[in-house]
Design an enzyme around this catalytic site. Structure first.
Site, PDB file in Angstrom:
ATOM      1  N   HIS A  26       0.844  -1.197   0.000  1.00 35.49           N
ATOM      2  CA  HIS A  26       0.000   0.000   0.000  1.00 35.49           C
ATOM      3  C   HIS A  26       0.881   1.249   0.000  1.00 35.49           C
ATOM      4  O   HIS A  26       0.693   2.168  -0.791  1.00 35.49           O
ATOM      5  CB  HIS A  26      -0.890   0.023   1.252  1.00 35.49           C
ATOM      6  CG  HIS A  26      -2.188  -0.700   1.091  1.00 35.49           C
ATOM      7  ND1 HIS A  26      -2.282  -2.065   1.101  1.00 35.49           N
ATOM      8  CD2 HIS A  26      -3.459  -0.254   0.910  1.00 35.49           C
ATOM      9  CE1 HIS A  26      -3.544  -2.421   0.952  1.00 35.49           C
ATOM     10  NE2 HIS A  26      -4.291  -1.335   0.833  1.00 35.49           N
ATOM     11  N   LYS A  42     -10.073  -9.194   6.460  1.00 38.62           N
ATOM     12  CA  LYS A  42     -10.697  -9.761   7.665  1.00 38.62           C
ATOM     13  C   LYS A  42     -10.577  -8.792   8.828  1.00 38.62           C
ATOM     14  O   LYS A  42      -9.656  -7.972   8.871  1.00 38.62           O
ATOM     15  CB  LYS A  42     -10.046 -11.097   8.038  1.00 38.62           C
ATOM     16  CG  LYS A  42      -8.654 -10.967   8.666  1.00 38.62           C
ATOM     17  CD  LYS A  42      -8.242 -12.243   9.355  1.00 38.62           C
ATOM     18  CE  LYS A  42      -6.824 -12.179   9.894  1.00 38.62           C
ATOM     19  NZ  LYS A  42      -6.742 -11.678  11.265  1.00 38.62           N
TER      20      LYS A  42
END
Lengths: 286, 179
Positions: free
Chosen positions: B37, B101
């Site tokens: 990222h 998650k």
């Protein structure tokens, strides 16, 4: 005694832990599947399917194959005590290629992955000496997501055991879906900062569903299970009745001024396997 | 409701989805964790198009067999670590399906609402099952710099799921409701 055979034994030990979840955990998950509904049931169903596929295909159930952690109990009359560490380190390197395992050891300053699951202080080996001629090695690969939810509380002794209970419940609610619930929670009370966390981790070695032998502590474990499950966090934090499969407590005497509480969380993939090495170099993994 | 989508998913379909729906996706998925990222936010020219893929918070366990990469185990990693990057990431790369998650925070919720996207939860730890739904590994980026878990892997997946819509494009989050 062949070094290579024992190193292969270490590979078999790690493979067993990574691919085949113990029946105590599977049974607890099956029980959870019965009581859950809707999304929570889907989560447990996916977990059970995954466990089954991992066992049948011999591949790690989770991509996070963990930091390779071992609890070694040496029989004082075992003839090759000086070899044990080497067997474990070489076994970890071999297992990384053969199982395979995800390379999970990163230098904290350089960010460089060592590539073979070894490095400074890693694999993490806990040593214990006992009578006898055998060596018992427990493989306990520990994933990062659950380890990140560990907590140390240096509580004021005045809050008492009620304060300890509240601390554990609050921290597990804060953790939410992050540690991959339903989890197993290890709580170490007393000792000191480091010992309480170590006891918390060791508490996770006890099979799911087994209560502490001290009745008072066993009752507190039960109370904590109920209170955390009442939170409604549920499997994967998506809501439901099962947030923990079990809570295990271990204790040590404490300093009069301190009440350390170490919480160590294990995801549903509560991976454990055991190996015995006999004095003649033969071994078995279970 | 249960839906089966090909990636990229149209904006119209995204807007239909509500918290609690189950989806399965087929098509291109790329993995990105913290490091990826960070790197992709700093780079200007990357040689693949994230907007035509789903983003998967995952550090897979891979194996090279006969010169070809194979997925061994590939469940989701904890998404909250990416919260500090995700709103900018969604804006820069036009991501509208995130798979992870544990949930994400307010910044991501707002970006999903503004640009039209969903955050979906795949069962944590179910890595063997997830790997079974990957048909092919299409590529890998920054493997040498970042290592296996942090590198960007591009998968071709079939019926990847069940994914629970946990944050929708209407400002709803399953995690907030539970808390």
């Amino acid at each position: 005694m062949e070094n290579e055979s024992i190193e292969d034994g270490i590979v078999a030990l790690i493979k067993k832990a990574e691919t085949d979840l113990s029946s105590d955990v599977v049974n607890a998950l099956k029980k959870a599947h019965k009581v859950e509904q809707g999304i929570a049931k889907t989560q447990i169903e996916t977990i059970l399917k995954n466990i089954d596929l991992a066992r049948k295909s011999g591949r790690p159930m989770c991509q996070d194959t963990g930091i390779q952690t071992f609890f070694v109990s040496i029989g004082i009359d075992f003839p090759y005590i000086d070899k044990i560490k080497e067997w474990i380190v070489n076994g970890v390197k071999k297992a990384t290629k053969e199982v395979p395992l995800r390379p999970n050891t990163v230098d904290p300053f350089l960010g460089k992955n060592h590539g073979d699951n070894t490095g400074e202080q890693i694999p993490y080996i806990n040593w214990d000496i006992n009578d006898g001629t055998d060596v018992k090695i427990i493989s306990f690969p520990k994933g990062g997501g659950s380890e990140n939810m560990s907590k140390l509380g240096m509580l004021k002794p005045g809050v008492g055991i009620e304060g300890v209970k509240d601390f554990v419940v609050e921290e597990m609610i804060k953790a939410g879906g992050n540690p991959c619930p339903p989890t197993v929670v290890g709580v170490g009370i007393g000792g000191g900062a480091d010992l309480s966390l170590k006891l918390g981790k060791k508490a996770l070695l006890r099979p799911v569903g087994i209560r502490h032998k001290d009745k008072t502590i066993a009752a507190i474990e039960k109370e904590l299970i109920e209170r955390i499950n009442k939170s409604g966090i549920g499997p994967m934090g998506l809501g439901g009745k099962t947030t923990v499969l079990d809570v295990h407590i271990e204790k040590a005497h404490r300093h009069p001024a301190s009440l350390p509480v170490g919480i160590v969380v294990q995801c549903w993939a509560d991976r454990r396997a055991e190996m015995i090495i006999h004095s003649d170099g033969t071994w078995e993994v279970k | 409701m249960e839906y089966h989508f090909d990636v990229p998913v149209s904006n119209e379909d995204i807007r239909k989805l509500k918290v609690g729906d189950i989806i399965y996706v087929s098509g291109k998925i790329f993995t990105a964790r913290d490091e990826a990222h960070h790197m992709m936010l700093e780079k200007d020219n990357i040689s693949f198009d994230p907007s035509e893929m789903a983003l998967f918070h995952c550090g897979p366990l891979m194996k090279k067999e006969n010169g070809k990469w194979k997925v061994v185990s590939a469940g989701p990693t904890t998404s909250s670590r990416m919260e500090i990057f995700e709103d900018k990431f969604i804006e820069k790369y036009g991501i509208n399906v995130i798979i992870g998650k544990g949930g994400m925070g307010e910044r991501t919720e707002k970006a999903l609402q503004k640009y039209g996207g969903v955050y979906t939860a795949y069962t944590g730890g179910a890595g063997a099952l997830a790997a079974d739904r990957v048909e092919e590994v299409l590529g890998v980026y920054w493997l040498d710099e970042l290592g296996m878990p942090e590198a960007v892997w591009i998968f071709k997946a079939k019926e990847f799921g069940p994914l629970v819509v946990a944050i929708d494009s209407h400002g709803k989050s399953i995690y907030r409701d539970i808390k």
